[in-house]
Structure formats: structure tokens, C-alpha cells
Design a protein around this motif. Sequence first.
Motif, PDB file in Angstrom:
ATOM      1  N   ARG A 265      -2.825  -5.177  -4.317  1.00 42.17           N
ATOM      2  CA  ARG A 265      -2.603  -4.532  -2.831  1.00 42.17           C
ATOM      3  C   ARG A 265      -2.470  -3.204  -3.133  1.00 42.17           C
ATOM      4  NH1 ARG A 265       3.080  -7.540  -2.543  1.00 42.17           N
ATOM      5  NH2 ARG A 265       2.240  -9.528  -2.575  1.00 42.17           N
ATOM      6  N   LYS A 266      -2.346  -2.656  -4.206  1.00 40.95           N
ATOM      7  CA  LYS A 266      -2.234  -1.099  -4.390  1.00 40.95           C
ATOM      8  C   LYS A 266      -3.498  -0.388  -4.956  1.00 40.95           C
ATOM      9  CE  LYS A 266       1.364   0.890  -6.363  1.00 40.95           C
ATOM     10  NZ  LYS A 266       2.676   1.254  -5.525  1.00 40.95           N
TER      11      LYS A 266
ATOM     12  N   ASN B 129      -5.923  -0.207  -1.865  1.00 37.60           N
ATOM     13  CA  ASN B 129      -5.265   0.455  -0.922  1.00 37.60           C
ATOM     14  C   ASN B 129      -5.067  -0.606   0.389  1.00 37.60           C
ATOM     15  OD1 ASN B 129      -3.800   3.095  -0.331  1.00 37.60           O
ATOM     16  ND2 ASN B 129      -5.346   3.197   1.762  1.00 37.60           N
TER      17      ASN B 129
ATOM     18  N   TYR C 201      -2.754  -0.998   2.950  1.00 34.40           N
ATOM     19  CA  TYR C 201      -1.503  -0.317   3.214  1.00 34.40           C
ATOM     20  C   TYR C 201      -0.778  -0.843   4.190  1.00 34.40           C
ATOM     21  CZ  TYR C 201      -5.106   1.160   6.860  1.00 34.40           C
ATOM     22  OH  TYR C 201      -6.017   1.127   7.698  1.00 34.40           O
TER      23      TYR C 201
ATOM     24  N   ASN D  66       2.650  -1.061   2.446  1.00 40.60           N
ATOM     25  CA  ASN D  66       2.382  -1.679   1.141  1.00 40.60           C
ATOM     26  C   ASN D  66       2.100  -1.042  -0.089  1.00 40.60           C
ATOM     27  OD1 ASN D  66       2.221  -4.427   0.777  1.00 40.60           O
ATOM     28  ND2 ASN D  66       0.221  -4.605   1.413  1.00 40.60           N
ATOM     29  N   ILE D  67       2.114   0.323   0.011  1.00 43.27           N
ATOM     30  CA  ILE D  67       1.893   1.261  -1.142  1.00 43.27           C
ATOM     31  C   ILE D  67       2.846   1.858  -1.768  1.00 43.27           C
ATOM     32  CG2 ILE D  67       0.080   2.899  -1.960  1.00 43.27           C
ATOM     33  CD1 ILE D  67      -1.674   0.566  -0.722  1.00 43.27           C
ATOM     34  N   GLU D  68       3.588   2.568  -0.748  1.00 41.28           N
ATOM     35  CA  GLU D  68       4.326   3.824  -1.223  1.00 41.28           C
ATOM     36  C   GLU D  68       5.837   3.277  -1.399  1.00 41.28           C
ATOM     37  OE1 GLU D  68       4.103   6.677   1.882  1.00 41.28           O
ATOM     38  OE2 GLU D  68       2.069   7.168   1.240  1.00 41.28           O
TER      39      GLU D  68
ATOM     40  N   ASN E 232       8.218   0.186   2.910  1.00 43.02           N
ATOM     41  CA  ASN E 232       7.862  -0.897   1.817  1.00 43.02           C
ATOM     42  C   ASN E 232       8.995  -1.744   1.602  1.00 43.02           C
ATOM     43  OD1 ASN E 232       6.549  -2.405   0.295  1.00 43.02           O
ATOM     44  ND2 ASN E 232       5.592  -0.770  -0.962  1.00 43.02           N
TER      45      ASN E 232
END
Length: 484
Positions: free
Chosen positions: A86-87, A90, A92, A123-125, A228
Motif C-alpha cells: 500500500r505504501k 502510494n 492513498y 492509507n499512508i500517513e 489512518n
Amino acid sequence: MTKIAVAKGDGIGPEIMDAVLGIFEAAKVPLQYEVVDMGKWVFDKGYSNGMTPEAQETIESLGILFKGPMETPKGKGVKSVNVTARKTWNTYANKRTFQTLHGVDTVFSKAGIPIDITIVRENIEDTYGGIEHMLTHDVALGRRFITRPGSLQVIKYAFEMAKKKGARRITCGHKSNIMKITDGLFLEVFHEVAKEYPELKADDVIVDDLCMKLVSRPDLFDVVVLTNLQGDIVSDLCAGLVGGLGFAPSANIGDHISIFEAVHGTAPDIAGKNIANPTALLLSGFGMLRHLGLMETSAMIENALLYTLESGVHTGDFGDKSTPALSTSEFAAAIIGNFGKLPANHPKPAIANHYVTPTHFKLEKNPMLESIEMGQEEIVGVDLFIESNEQPTILAEKMLKHTLDIFKLVTISNRGTQVWPKGSVFTNLVNQYRCRFESIGDLPVTQVDVLELYKRVMQDYKVCSTELLNMWDGKKAYSLAQGQ
Ligand code: NAI
């Protein structure tokens, strides 16, 4: 024909993926599948990110990954393959839809309260960067990143999706009453974007209140967007509302690559027995088909699934225990047998297919997301995090010797609570303090001034961490200590 990458995953992954692809094949879904090597077994072969370079290349060139659940190897320092995917690409926005399914009994279905909630989770941070340190033997610190461009990507996606879906309402869940700067930024971006969509009813709810409202009146919500970690928790709560993990699909949406998967894991307790419920992966498959514009095909299979559930057919994890449970493959065959049938409750309308070919990007360099620089930026002080088990007054006395003519000691806090100049002896302490130095008269200082202060404090204490205090256009870009 559009080609997509498929990773069957670990545990029950291959069983449920074969069941779903079997249903797609029977429905003549116009897709070709390229199976890629990804998961725990790839990790065990020595690929530290859980995928082979060939798998990464295939996924990056095809743009769509349909994946089964993957096991996260146990032990420190090992990252989840799912999170890495996912990361790295990206994706997101994590979109999860939770709907009442007739035949899947829940408290709400029995009470006649319909649920149709879409959670969009950043989804990233947030704390998922996993940037954590022990500052002293007693004190751990984790960093939580919330960025303007990152928030903008996911919130814009949520509004666009809500508009396309004809949503009644879009809600931002947050905790900006406590995390004023981080969640405050997310909320600010939400309300900025909301102005571009006057046709949508946009509002915000504090996340604890949101949880209470979701379990008492879930029918009042439509699209909910969250950061997130809060999104992770709230989406599992919503899975519980509609009958559990067996019915929770998920789409990880990015600008270039999107991943479709079920929310549940590898279910090691039932793996290899052909008894797992493939519904969540099938529902994720519908999300993928719609993403690719295969509306009519998706609706046909969806209606067959809803008809099958309504008729009381079930796997072992749900449904009427007095009727026999079907195996994974029998359940898939029952759905295929019901192709062309319509459920009595809410059949899905068959909108014509409008194929979308995933765009193939060849990126030359990493995209840099940057908002326009705003206003004048000045350094006006520093927070020094230091290790000490002394009383606050003793610490303050020593710190005051080091302020030079540039800084003043403004506050000392312990676990975020002010303990100097004012405080209470009833506040419990741990062996790590934050000492805040601000420039006299709020005059700008340089990093060299800060370094000079650091060097002086270092003579008495170990400085575990530092954070500059910035002022933008005369506004403080840092929070106050509790009680300051
Ligand atoms: P889990 O979701 O695999 O299992 C929880 C419970 O739900 C188990 O009793 C299981 O039998 C049941 N269950 C799950 N899916 C089911 C299905 N389709 N049909 C019937 N019953 C089902 O969660 P757990 O045990 O915490 O995790 C197991 C492994 O899965 C871990 O290694 C974890 O890291 C990984 N995992 C992977 C995810 C992914 O690939 N996206 C997501 C969550 C966990």
C-alpha cells in the motif's frame, strides 16, 4: 482484454481466490490474470519485502493488483507485506463498503435498520510510518505524520467518490479537539475541499462520538473519511455492524496503482480445509470490476450472490446453524448456479459496462507533493526533550543558566502536562521532560543559536530529541503544553 496482476496470498488466500476467479470465469468477465509471487512464502525465500522483483515489475506495469490475504512474519523489524504494498505504490485511499446483506443476520437487519456505509481511510500517513524510538529506558516516542498534500489526496478522492455514488452525506471523523495541529490540519483540508462540492452535505464528528453514533444509528451515515489509525478501527467496527470480517471488502486506490483485497487475514485456523467464506474477496472483486468500468458484469454476479445469501445458503462462519454449511467451492458453485436471478431485496441495477483501461504510467522520478509555500517563516525557539529524574524546580534552575540572552525558558512539561513554572505535585513524572525555549520578544533565531543552546544544555543532560518552534505569518506552528 485487460490484464491484471493476481497474488493468491497465504492461508485461505489460494482457496478463496480460486473460488472468486472461478465465478469470474463462469461469468465471462473479460479480464486476463497474471499470477505474481507475493506473500509469506516469498518472504521466506529471502525477499525482504515479500515480493519478487518480477512481481513488482508486473504490478507496476499492469496497474491493478487483486490479492488474497498475506501473513505477516512474526518478529521485530519485519514489515507487513500488505502495508509495504500500500505504501510503496502510494494507494492513498482505503475504501471499504459495508452494506446490509439479506441472509446475513445482524442486530440491525433484525431491527429493520438498513446499513450502507463507505469508509475512506487515509492509507499512508499517521502513525503507520512506524517511526518510533525509545527516548529513555522508560519512554517511547512515536511520530505521527499528517500532511496537507496527503490529506488532500484522500479527501479529494472521498468527495469525488461520494459525488459519483450520489451520497447523502460525507462526514469527517477526527480528534482535532485534542490533536489540534495534526487532526486539525486534516479537518481544515476537509472543509476546504467541501467548498468545491456544495451539492454534498459535509460535516464532521469527533471520532469517539462517531463510534457511539455508528453503533446506535448506523443508517444516518453514508461516506465517512478518516485518518489512518482511526479509519482502521472505525472500519472494523463497521464490519461488525454488517456481520463480521467475512463480509468486508476493501480497495486501496492510488493515482497509478490500485489494490483490491478482503479486509480479513489468512485465517490460519481454517486454512486448507475448503471451508472459508469467499464473500469478502468476491465483494472486493466487485469493487475492482466497477473500477474497471465492468458495471453490468459486476451487477449480474452481485445479484446472484445476493440471491444466494437470501435463499439461506451459507458457509460455516455465518447463517442458520440448523441448515448444513457449504464448502468454499460449493458456495462458489451455488452463486454460479444463480447467475441471471434477482434477489427480492434491493437488486443491483445493471448499468451498461463502460470499460476503463488502467492507464500505464512510466514514471521517471518520484512525484513530489508540495503545497504552495505560505507566508513568512521564522524560527522562534526550540523544544529540547531531555532525560532527567530530578524534580521540575531543580531542572528549571539548571536550564535557566543556559538561556543566553537570546532565549527564555517558557515551560517544562512531562508527558505533555506542564509541571513548571506552574503545576501540581500530584502530577506523576517519568524520566523525560520537554523544556521549551522561546526567543525573547519572539525575535527570529537561527539554527546556530539553537545549536549553541543545545551544546550548553548537553553539559548537564542528555538531549534525547529536539523540535524547532516555527512561526508562520505571526502564527505559532506548535501546540501549547496542557495547562500552559
Ligand atoms: P484473520 O482475519 O485471519 O482471522 C480472524 C478470525 O476470522 C479467525 O477465526 C478466522 O478463521 C476468521 N476468518 C477470517 N476470514 C475468514 C473467512 N473468509 N471465512 C471464514 N472465517 C474467516 O485475522 P488474524 O488471525 O488476526 O490474522 C492472521 C494473519 O493474517 C496474520 O498473519 C495477519 O498479519 C494477516 N492479515 C493479513 C491481512 C491482509 O492480507 N490484508 C489483513 C489482516 C491480517
